[in-house]
Design an enzyme around this catalytic site. Structure first.
Site, short mmCIF file in Angstrom:
data_model
loop_
_atom_site.label_atom_id
_atom_site.label_comp_id
_atom_site.label_asym_id
_atom_site.label_seq_id
_atom_site.Cartn_x
_atom_site.Cartn_y
_atom_site.Cartn_z
N GLU A 166 40.81 33.23 39.49
CA GLU A 166 42.17 33.51 39.98
C GLU A 166 42.05 34.75 40.84
O GLU A 166 41.75 35.83 40.32
CB GLU A 166 43.11 33.82 38.80
CG GLU A 166 43.20 32.76 37.72
CD GLU A 166 43.95 31.54 38.16
OE1 GLU A 166 44.56 31.55 39.25
OE2 GLU A 166 43.91 30.55 37.42
N LYS A 208 35.72 40.91 28.97
CA LYS A 208 35.47 42.24 29.55
C LYS A 208 36.72 42.68 30.29
O LYS A 208 37.04 42.15 31.35
CB LYS A 208 34.29 42.22 30.53
CG LYS A 208 33.88 43.65 30.90
CD LYS A 208 33.19 43.79 32.23
CE LYS A 208 34.11 44.02 33.39
NZ LYS A 208 34.91 45.26 33.39
N GLU A 246 44.82 41.79 51.88
CA GLU A 246 45.56 42.16 50.67
C GLU A 246 45.52 43.68 50.53
O GLU A 246 44.46 44.26 50.34
CB GLU A 246 44.90 41.50 49.46
CG GLU A 246 45.69 41.66 48.20
CD GLU A 246 45.01 41.02 46.99
OE1 GLU A 246 43.80 41.23 46.80
OE2 GLU A 246 45.70 40.30 46.25
N CYS A 279 49.01 40.03 42.41
CA CYS A 279 48.27 39.04 43.21
C CYS A 279 49.24 38.16 44.01
O CYS A 279 48.94 37.76 45.12
CB CYS A 279 47.40 38.19 42.31
SG CYS A 279 48.28 37.47 40.93
P1 NAP Z 1 38.13 43.41 40.92
O1 NAP Z 1 37.63 44.65 41.51
O2 NAP Z 1 37.67 42.10 41.43
O3 NAP Z 1 37.82 43.52 39.35
C1 NAP Z 1 38.20 42.53 38.43
C2 NAP Z 1 37.27 42.56 37.25
O4 NAP Z 1 35.95 42.19 37.67
C3 NAP Z 1 37.13 43.93 36.59
O5 NAP Z 1 37.01 43.75 35.20
C4 NAP Z 1 35.84 44.46 37.20
O6 NAP Z 1 35.21 45.44 36.43
C5 NAP Z 1 35.02 43.18 37.26
N1 NAP Z 1 33.91 43.21 38.22
C6 NAP Z 1 33.78 43.98 39.34
N2 NAP Z 1 32.60 43.70 39.95
C7 NAP Z 1 31.98 42.75 39.22
C8 NAP Z 1 30.74 42.05 39.34
N3 NAP Z 1 29.88 42.28 40.34
N4 NAP Z 1 30.43 41.12 38.39
C9 NAP Z 1 31.27 40.86 37.38
N5 NAP Z 1 32.46 41.49 37.20
C10 NAP Z 1 32.80 42.42 38.11
O7 NAP Z 1 39.70 43.33 40.96
P2 NAP Z 1 40.73 44.47 40.58
O8 NAP Z 1 40.69 45.48 41.67
O9 NAP Z 1 40.49 44.91 39.17
O10 NAP Z 1 42.10 43.64 40.57
C11 NAP Z 1 42.84 43.40 41.71
C12 NAP Z 1 42.53 42.02 42.28
O11 NAP Z 1 42.80 41.02 41.33
C13 NAP Z 1 43.40 41.69 43.47
O12 NAP Z 1 42.64 41.08 44.48
C14 NAP Z 1 44.40 40.70 42.91
O13 NAP Z 1 44.99 39.84 43.84
C15 NAP Z 1 43.59 39.98 41.92
N6 NAP Z 1 44.43 39.32 40.91
C16 NAP Z 1 44.56 37.95 40.94
C17 NAP Z 1 45.38 37.31 40.02
C18 NAP Z 1 45.53 35.82 40.02
O14 NAP Z 1 45.91 35.28 39.00
N7 NAP Z 1 45.25 35.13 41.11
C19 NAP Z 1 46.06 38.06 39.06
C20 NAP Z 1 45.91 39.44 39.05
C21 NAP Z 1 45.08 40.05 39.99
P3 NAP Z 1 35.50 47.00 36.74
O15 NAP Z 1 36.88 47.25 36.33
O16 NAP Z 1 34.50 47.73 35.92
O17 NAP Z 1 35.30 47.18 38.22
#
Ligand code: NAP
Ligand code: MG
Length: 497
Positions: A267, A191, A400, A301
């Site tokens: 992650e 997804k 963050e 991240c």
């Molecule tokens: P996010 O809001 O957590 O969303 C990530 C994914 O999860 C999206 O596909 C989102 O779908 C989905 N999602 C949201 N709520 C969910 C739920 N209740 N159940 C299942 N899936 C759900 O993160 P983001 O804003 O897209 O990305 C930024 C974050 O990612 C930052 O915190 C960053 O640090 C982290 N990140 C970490 C790494 C690493 O390797 N450590 C790498 C890159 C990014 P939708 O798009 O439909 O909301």
């Protein structure tokens, strides 16, 4: 390497045919409800195309197909050397379509074209190729038992794996999940983030073209809160691999506990320390400090958002970083000269503005940037921004922000630098700059993070594991260690008569 100009990229974008349909059972198709939602170009706010909006029914189809495909053995029991050939072919096809995929990623994410071309597509190609090439070189174990028995330790695929990825590195995180999960023989449902589904859909086409059997891979665009939660709570999914925010990662652990204890690897976010000692190569450290926080608009991240500088050089070093920051003004991501594009959307840009206000209210000193820019483009751009005089208990040092905002702190001793670095709920990445191998290595060893640079930031490639300590997650992407997240260890104990 493509040498296209801005005008040539724009012409290519106009000519590009974008397919927003889902990828289920080896083919593109509409969602079962027929619903589709727009995905936007963050550079100008325009709709790129409508994308299938998949729901629980689509997920159930993909899960049932994945299970049947897994049980059939068509992929899961294929000889590793044959799986390798398909993955290597897939990597070659992605490479062959580099320009098209980089363009899609730039349009959908707002990343500069020079990054998507040189970093994101390259990382995807290398990871798929590396995992493919590795999979027929891994041996299982025979343990040291007495001679009347024989014990085998073998690795088995989990079965059906769901992967959920974020919008900041859509293509590379997709590849980091798909390459090892597919290489080990699983069936996988991906997804993508709602904002950025296009590159994952396109490389799924290429996986089919490379010979990946139907039903092994599905890409379902849809909402995290509904489709994502449905996958995460489903009783017939064996493994969940996730890259995204820490709050959503916590929910996924709960969903696992509430359902079938599916293996869940995360992650998550970071607030990474970048520690600079007075004896460092200050020129290199300053340009790297700017890169560490501004690259991808700070929507990274591992961004080095806490710059922790030895007090004796603080003023001089800050001046150098401010000078470097001038080179990071945002621009049109389709221009090969642009180094920083827009924020992903209005909400993210507003979050950045809110944190700038919070930093000011907390008493930090805004010494560079601090406002939106390029308004009128339809995109949401923010200047590179620096706060000096930050203390580690301020929110701008703890939370963050996910934007181009640097918090500058200072230290007197190496112990104090380590203490500040480790005083965080996160533990994803960091770096230390010093020409003294003793200082550098002692500090690197003491900082509790998954990836630590010495005299570099963002070091790493397919050969090293990537992941976090503490609330930055538990799994590991890339390298042989990634295979652990997608396999179970089985013991077979044989006794002889
Ligand atoms: P996010 O809001 O957590 O969303 C990530 C994914 O999860 C999206 O596909 C989102 O779908 C989905 N999602 C949201 N709520 C969910 C739920 N209740 N159940 C299942 N899936 C759900 O993160 P983001 O804003 O897209 O990305 C930024 C974050 O990612 C930052 O915190 C960053 O640090 C982290 N990140 C970490 C790494 C690493 O390797 N450590 C790498 C890159 C990014 P939708 O798009 O439909 O909301
Ligand atoms: Mg989100």
């Amino acid at each position: 390497m493509s040498e296209r100009t801005l005008n040539e990229w724009q012409a290519a974008a106009t000519a590009l045919k974008i397919d927003g349909r889902a990828f289920i059972n080896g083919r593109r198709c509409s969602s079962s409800s027929g619903e589709a939602r727009p995905t936007l170009n963050p550079a100008n706010g325009e709709t790129l195309t409508n994308v299938a909006y998949c729901n629980a029914e689509d997920a159930n189809t993909a899960i049932a197909t994945s299970r049947a495909t897994f049980e059939s053995g068509v992929w899961s029991r294929m000889a590793p050397t044959d799986r390798k050939m398909i993955l290597v072919r897939w990597a070659e096809l992605v490479e062959k379509h580099s320009d098209e995929i980089a363009l899609l990623e730039t349009l959908d994410v707002g990343k500069p074209i020079s990054d998507t071309l040189n970093v994101d597509v390259g990382s995807a190609v290398r990871t798929i190729r590396w995992s493919g090439e590795a999979i027929d070189k891994i041996y299982d174990e025979i343990t040291p038992t007495s001679s009347d028995c024989l014990a085998l330790v073998t690795r088995e695929a989990l079965g059906v794996v769901a992967a959920i990825v974020p919008w900041n590195f859509p293509l590379s995180t997709t590849a980091w999940k798909l390459a090892p999960s597919l290489a080990t023989g699983n069936s996988v449902i991906l997804k993508p983030a709602s904002n950025t589904p296009l590159s994952a859909l396109r490389i799924a086409d290429l996986a089919a073209e490379a010979g990946l059997p139907d039903g092994v891979l599905h890409v379902l665009p849809g909402s995290g809160g509904s489709l994502g939660q449905h996958l995460a709570t489903h009783m017939d999914i064996d493994g969940m691999t996730f890259t995204g925010s820490t709050p959503v990662g916590k929910k996924l652990m709960e969903y696992s506990g509430q359902s079938n204890l599916k293996r869940t690897f995360l992650e998550l976010g970071g607030k990474s320390p970048n520690i600079v000692f007075a004896d460092a190569n200050l020129e290199k450290a300053a340009s790297s400090a700017a890169l560490a926080v501004y690259w991808n608009g700070g929507q990274t991240c591992t961004a080095g958002t806490r710059l922790i500088v030895e007090e004796s050089i603080l003023d001089d070093f800050l001046a150098r970083v401010i000078e470097e920051s001038k080179a990071w003004m945002p621009g049109n991501p389709m221009d090969p000269a642009t180094v920083m594009g827009p924020m992903i959307d209005a909400a993210q840009c507003n979050t950045v503005c809110e944190y700038v206000a919070i930093g000011r209210a907390e008493g930090a000193k805004l010494v560079f940037g601090g406002t939106k820019t390029m308004e009128g483009t339809g995109g949401h751009y923010h200047e590179p921004t620096i706060f000096a005089g930050v203390s580690n208990d301020m929110r701008i040092a703890r939370e963050e922000i996910f934007g181009p905002v640097l918090s500058v702190l200072s230290f007197k001793t190496a112990e104090e630098a380590v203490e500040i670095a480790n005083d965080s709920i996160y533990g994803l990445a960091g770096a230390v700059w010093s020409r003294d191998i003793n200082t550098a290595h002692k500090v690197a060893a003491a900082v509790r993070v998954g990836t630590m640079g010495i005299n570099n930031y963002f070091g790493g490639d397919s050969t090293v594991p990537f992941g976090g300590f503490k609330q930055s997650g538990n799994g590991r992407d890339k390298s042989m260690h990634a295979f652990n997240d997608y396999t179970e260890l089985k013991t077979t104990w044989i006794e002889f008569e």
